[in-house]
Design a protein around this motif. Structure first.
Motif, PDB file in Angstrom:
ATOM      1  N   UNK A 120      14.706   7.863 -17.927  1.00 35.42           N
ATOM      2  CA  UNK A 120      14.698   7.998 -19.378  1.00 35.42           C
ATOM      3  C   UNK A 120      16.110   8.273 -19.870  1.00 35.42           C
ATOM      4  N   UNK A 121      16.456   7.612 -20.964  1.00 35.00           N
ATOM      5  CA  UNK A 121      17.752   7.873 -21.590  1.00 35.00           C
ATOM      6  C   UNK A 121      17.474   8.247 -23.038  1.00 35.00           C
ATOM      7  N   UNK A 122      17.570   9.512 -23.326  1.00 32.75           N
ATOM      8  CA  UNK A 122      17.325   9.945 -24.700  1.00 32.75           C
ATOM      9  C   UNK A 122      18.653  10.418 -25.299  1.00 32.75           C
ATOM     10  N   UNK A 123      19.526   9.465 -25.561  1.00 29.24           N
ATOM     11  CA  UNK A 123      20.861   9.786 -26.087  1.00 29.24           C
ATOM     12  C   UNK A 123      20.795  10.560 -27.396  1.00 29.24           C
ATOM     13  N   UNK A 124      19.700  10.294 -28.106  1.00 30.67           N
ATOM     14  CA  UNK A 124      19.566  10.921 -29.426  1.00 30.67           C
ATOM     15  C   UNK A 124      19.341  12.433 -29.341  1.00 30.67           C
ATOM     16  N   UNK A 125      18.986  12.921 -28.163  1.00 32.24           N
ATOM     17  CA  UNK A 125      18.756  14.368 -28.013  1.00 32.24           C
ATOM     18  C   UNK A 125      20.079  15.098 -27.945  1.00 32.24           C
ATOM     19  N   UNK A 131       6.227   6.428 -16.571  1.00 27.87           N
ATOM     20  CA  UNK A 131       6.697   5.513 -17.623  1.00 27.87           C
ATOM     21  C   UNK A 131       5.997   4.162 -17.509  1.00 27.87           C
ATOM     22  N   UNK A 132       5.780   3.742 -16.284  1.00 31.91           N
ATOM     23  CA  UNK A 132       5.082   2.480 -16.082  1.00 31.91           C
ATOM     24  C   UNK A 132       3.657   2.578 -16.635  1.00 31.91           C
ATOM     25  N   UNK A 133       3.015   3.711 -16.357  1.00 31.34           N
ATOM     26  CA  UNK A 133       1.655   3.921 -16.884  1.00 31.34           C
ATOM     27  C   UNK A 133       1.669   3.937 -18.416  1.00 31.34           C
ATOM     28  N   UNK A 134       2.658   4.625 -18.972  1.00 31.72           N
ATOM     29  CA  UNK A 134       2.752   4.674 -20.436  1.00 31.72           C
ATOM     30  C   UNK A 134       2.918   3.270 -21.015  1.00 31.72           C
ATOM     31  N   UNK A 135       3.679   2.454 -20.312  1.00 34.55           N
ATOM     32  CA  UNK A 135       3.915   1.082 -20.764  1.00 34.55           C
ATOM     33  C   UNK A 135       2.636   0.257 -20.854  1.00 34.55           C
ATOM     34  N   UNK A 136       1.612   0.675 -20.117  1.00 31.11           N
ATOM     35  CA  UNK A 136       0.338  -0.071 -20.139  1.00 31.11           C
ATOM     36  C   UNK A 136      -0.562   0.373 -21.300  1.00 31.11           C
ATOM     37  N   UNK A 140      10.072   1.960 -26.738  1.00 31.19           N
ATOM     38  CA  UNK A 140      11.116   0.947 -26.624  1.00 31.19           C
ATOM     39  C   UNK A 140      12.538   1.522 -26.578  1.00 31.19           C
ATOM     40  N   UNK A 141      13.333   0.982 -25.676  1.00 30.27           N
ATOM     41  CA  UNK A 141      14.760   1.330 -25.644  1.00 30.27           C
ATOM     42  C   UNK A 141      15.050   2.733 -25.163  1.00 30.27           C
ATOM     43  N   UNK A 142      14.086   3.345 -24.493  1.00 31.14           N
ATOM     44  CA  UNK A 142      14.327   4.723 -24.084  1.00 31.14           C
ATOM     45  C   UNK A 142      14.454   4.889 -22.567  1.00 31.14           C
ATOM     46  N   UNK A 143      14.631   3.743 -21.887  1.00 32.74           N
ATOM     47  CA  UNK A 143      14.844   3.814 -20.442  1.00 32.74           C
ATOM     48  C   UNK A 143      16.060   2.965 -20.081  1.00 32.74           C
ATOM     49  N   UNK A 144      16.577   3.195 -18.876  1.00 31.01           N
ATOM     50  CA  UNK A 144      17.759   2.434 -18.432  1.00 31.01           C
ATOM     51  C   UNK A 144      17.358   1.200 -17.636  1.00 31.01           C
TER      52      UNK A 144
END
Ligand code: F6R
Length: 368
Positions: free
Chosen positions: A34-39, A191-196, A25-29
């Motif tokens: 992918x948006x990993x601002x925390x990195x 990412x789409x696959x991961x979402x499933x 959750x919350x890790x894509x735009x």
């Protein structure tokens, strides 16, 4: 607190679809990036990484082992996986271009913490994949990619394992995206696959009664073997670890290809063997494992097979088949490990053991 379940372990197994969904959750735009601002490690540094070393212990190390297959494939960066307690006491080759990834549910495992300190002293950047906010490993690392599994109470790790694997996929895809290699364009698709996956994990859990029934019939087992190849190999080791911890049964996980190099001598009439089968969409990989099932069966093993829905090639040699939904090869551990967790939990319960607090174990190992 147990949400209507008999034990925390049961609850946490059922929490797994959410643990994976929350970690994504919350890790894509929203546009497949992918948006990993925390990195908070400089992008230039991440681009220049020439080696990744995953350090962890126990189940977390098996998550790292899965990460190796995915990250090497997507990023073409060599990945080593090392038990934290071994890493520290040898003389590992670590430079400013090494990214050390420390995987830990608690963030307090002393062996892992010491390895983190050692790596940083050598000039490596350390990225922690941690579940517990504000934990020591999180604080002492250069950056943290949190898993969002929620608190894990049962001593044996389940949902944190799935969340760790998920976070490692995100890291691998992020590095591919950042470095603009040939997989960069496929990040959105992955990412789409991961979402499933949460839904697929749920469907495996929904079939738990079949696994439980088999487990109850095996309460007298004294030894169980687990075989897997490719990403099924760390899954086999995790299945064995769960059974040792929870049910106090001797169990061992092997790389299926290693069978003929020794372990096949263990196979005797009635020996239970779990086999984690890769998707038939990878025919050569699949055929190898199917022939391993045949080999152990021919020597009297009782074969308990975990295979994809529609994989009919296994049925002839399987005493029992546990089905998992069709999933991309690298992501299969998120579904194939679930029947093994349920099996260990159910077998321990059938033996009247305390699955949340197995003997001799502590939730976080804060001594070296
Ligand atoms: C197994 C298990 C342990 C932990 C290991 C690392 O079920 O729970 O093997 O995975 O002690 O712990 P963390 O992830 O807290 O560093």
């Amino acid at each position: 607190v147990k949400g209507g379940f008999a034990t925390f372990m049961d609850k946490e197994i059922h929490d797994q679809p959410k643990a994976v969904a929350d970690t994504l959750l919350g890790r894509t735009d929203g546009q497949g990036n992918l948006v990993l601002d925390e990195l908070r490690i400089d992008e230039a540094v991440l681009r220049s990484v020439d080696k990744i070393v995953v350090i962890a212990c126990g189940t977390a190390a098996y998550a790292g082992h899965v990460a190796k297959y995915a990250v090497e494939h997507w990023c073409r960066i060599p990945v080593e996986v090392e038990l934290a307690h071994e890493f520290r006491y040898r003389d590992p080759v670590v430079t400013e271009k090494t990214l050390v990834v420390a995987v830990s549910q608690s963030g307090e495992t002393m062996d892992t913490l010491m390895a983190v300190r050692h790596a940083r002293e050598q000039g490596a950047k350390v990225l922690a994949v941690v579940n517990t906010h504000g934990s020591t490993i999180a604080r002492e690392s250069d950056a943290v990619l949190y898993t969002h599994a929620g608190p894990e109470i049962a001593v044996a790790s389940t949902k944190a394992f799935l969340a760790q694997i998920t976070a490692c996929y995100l890291l691998g895809l992020y590095l591919a995206q950042l470095r603009g290699n040939k997989y960069a364009d496929e990040v959105a698709g992955y990412l789409e696959e991961l979402g499933k996956l949460p839904e697929k994990i749920q469907s495996v859990i929904d079939g738990e009664e079949v696994v439980r029934e088999v487990a109850r019939s095996m309460a007298d087992a004294t030894s169980v073997l687990f075989l897997g190849r490719h990403v099924g190999y760390p899954v086999a080791m995790e299945g064995a670890l769960k059974l040792k911890e929870l049910a106090y049964i001797h169990a061992e996980g092997f790389a299926a290809g290693e069978l003929k190099h020794g372990p096949i001598a263990l196979i005797d009439e009635g020996q239970p063997v779990f086999i984690v089968v890769p998707t038939p969409r990878r025919p050569t990989l699949h055929a190898k494992v199917v022939s391993n099932i045949q080999e152990v069966r021919a020597r009297g093993a009782r074969t308990l097979v975990i295979a994809e829905e529609g994989d009919e090639a296994v049925t002839e040699f399987a005493d029992v088949v546990f089905r998992v939904p069709r999933t991309p090869t690298l992501m299969m551990p998120l579904v194939t490990v679930v029947p093994l967790q349920i099996f260990a939990c159910a077998l321990a319960t059938a033996k009247g053991l305390d699955v949340d607090q197995p003997r001799n174990l502590a939730k976080s190992v804060t001594v070296e």
